[in-house]
Design a protein around this motif. Structure first.
Motif, PDB file in Angstrom:
ATOM      1  N   ASP A   1       0.691  -4.039  -9.119  1.00  0.00           N
ATOM      2  CA  ASP A   1       1.669  -4.930  -9.745  1.00  0.00           C
ATOM      3  C   ASP A   1       3.077  -4.357  -9.557  1.00  0.00           C
ATOM      4  OD1 ASP A   1       2.015  -2.895 -11.758  1.00  0.00           O
ATOM      5  OD2 ASP A   1       0.398  -3.777 -12.935  1.00  0.00           O
ATOM      6  N   ASP A   2       4.076  -5.112 -10.012  1.00  0.00           N
ATOM      7  CA  ASP A   2       5.472  -4.707  -9.830  1.00  0.00           C
ATOM      8  C   ASP A   2       5.814  -3.416 -10.572  1.00  0.00           C
ATOM      9  OD1 ASP A   2       5.949  -6.864  -8.177  1.00  0.00           O
ATOM     10  OD2 ASP A   2       6.845  -8.107  -9.752  1.00  0.00           O
ATOM     11  N   ALA A   3       5.225  -3.218 -11.741  1.00  0.00           N
ATOM     12  CA  ALA A   3       5.500  -1.990 -12.497  1.00  0.00           C
ATOM     13  C   ALA A   3       4.991  -0.768 -11.735  1.00  0.00           C
ATOM     14  CB  ALA A   3       4.857  -2.058 -13.887  1.00  0.00           C
ATOM     15  N   GLU A   4       3.811  -0.881 -11.166  1.00  0.00           N
ATOM     16  CA  GLU A   4       3.274   0.227 -10.377  1.00  0.00           C
ATOM     17  C   GLU A   4       4.109   0.447  -9.120  1.00  0.00           C
ATOM     18  OE1 GLU A   4      -1.039   1.864  -9.321  1.00  0.00           O
ATOM     19  OE2 GLU A   4      -0.661  -0.142  -8.477  1.00  0.00           O
ATOM     20  N   LEU A   5       4.545  -0.631  -8.489  1.00  0.00           N
ATOM     21  CA  LEU A   5       5.406  -0.513  -7.308  1.00  0.00           C
ATOM     22  C   LEU A   5       6.679   0.248  -7.663  1.00  0.00           C
ATOM     23  CD1 LEU A   5       6.153  -1.125  -4.374  1.00  0.00           C
ATOM     24  CD2 LEU A   5       7.030  -3.341  -5.172  1.00  0.00           C
TER      25      LEU A   5
ATOM     26  N   VAL B   1       0.837  -1.198   0.000  1.00  0.00           N
ATOM     27  CA  VAL B   1       0.000   0.000   0.000  1.00  0.00           C
ATOM     28  C   VAL B   1       0.876   1.253   0.000  1.00  0.00           C
ATOM     29  CG1 VAL B   1      -1.923   1.186   1.132  1.00  0.00           C
ATOM     30  CG2 VAL B   1      -1.697  -1.295   1.367  1.00  0.00           C
ATOM     31  N   PHE B   2       0.534   2.185  -0.881  1.00  0.00           N
ATOM     32  CA  PHE B   2       1.187   3.503  -0.944  1.00  0.00           C
ATOM     33  C   PHE B   2       0.367   4.476  -0.109  1.00  0.00           C
ATOM     34  CE2 PHE B   2       1.296   7.748  -2.845  1.00  0.00           C
ATOM     35  CZ  PHE B   2       2.650   8.003  -2.858  1.00  0.00           C
ATOM     36  N   PHE B   3       1.039   5.282   0.714  1.00  0.00           N
ATOM     37  CA  PHE B   3       0.366   6.240   1.591  1.00  0.00           C
ATOM     38  C   PHE B   3       0.909   7.650   1.406  1.00  0.00           C
ATOM     39  CE2 PHE B   3       0.408   2.227   3.927  1.00  0.00           C
ATOM     40  CZ  PHE B   3      -0.915   2.086   4.276  1.00  0.00           C
ATOM     41  N   THR B   4       0.028   8.607   1.604  1.00  0.00           N
ATOM     42  CA  THR B   4       0.401  10.000   1.817  1.00  0.00           C
ATOM     43  C   THR B   4      -0.253  10.413   3.126  1.00  0.00           C
ATOM     44  OG1 THR B   4       0.507  10.472  -0.547  1.00  0.00           O
ATOM     45  CG2 THR B   4       0.298  12.360   0.937  1.00  0.00           C
TER      46      THR B   4
END
Length: 166
Positions: A117-121, A14-17
């Motif tokens: 996915d890995d590309a987005e990561l 998960v990406f957070f701001t």
């Protein structure tokens, strides 16, 4: 008022701001050791992996990997925010929050995005790396001291500054 329902995914990346209530403040870099300790204690008590992290003066971007079977990142953020805020002088808090008995250092919510996915990561890790440059704090990401790029074995000098689309 709309009701946001978070995805019910365990073990997610998960990406957070997460932002301070007062944008433009530099509290997070002034008190970076306090923030590091809050994260360290929370991570010790409620395991999660850190894929990337950048601390900017008034907000944070980070990517976490939650353990299998666990999806409670909200509890972890509550602990980090509370542990960071505990003991800060009242002058660091917004008057409107003090009046309601709240700590008032942080925005009440945070923004999250489940990585697909890995590309987005990879794209989001680069976003964390390039953010101090984007905000005009440094000319090269590796010059910003509050960035996980310094501990990331995948980093090669110059790779971040030559990336486009971050």
């Amino acid at each position: 008022m709309s009701r946001y329902i978070r995805p019910n995914v365990t073990g997610a990346t998960v990406f957070f701001t997460v932002a301070l209530a007062e944008r433009g403040d530099d509290l997070l870099v002034r008190e970076v050791d306090r923030l590091r300790e809050a994260v360290r204690r929370t991570k010790r008590d409620h395991l999660f992996g850190i894929e990337a992290w950048v601390v900017l003066p008034d907000h944070i971007h980070c990517i976490w990997q939650l353990p299998a079977g666990d999806r409670d990142y909200g509890m972890r953020w509550r602990l980090i925010k509370a542990r960071f805020s505990h003991g800060l002088p009242e002058g660091q808090r917004r008057a409107s929050h003090v009046a309601r008995g709240e700590r008032g250092i942080w925005q009440r919510r945070f923004w999250e995005h489940h990585v697909r996915d890995d590309a987005e990561l990879a794209r989001l890790i680069r976003y964390c790396w390039i953010n101090p440059v984007k905000h005009g704090l440094v000319t090269r990401p590796e010059d910003w001291p509050f960035l996980s790029v310094h501990r990331d074995a995948r980093f090669t000098p110059g790779a971040v500054t030559t990336m486009s689309g971050a």
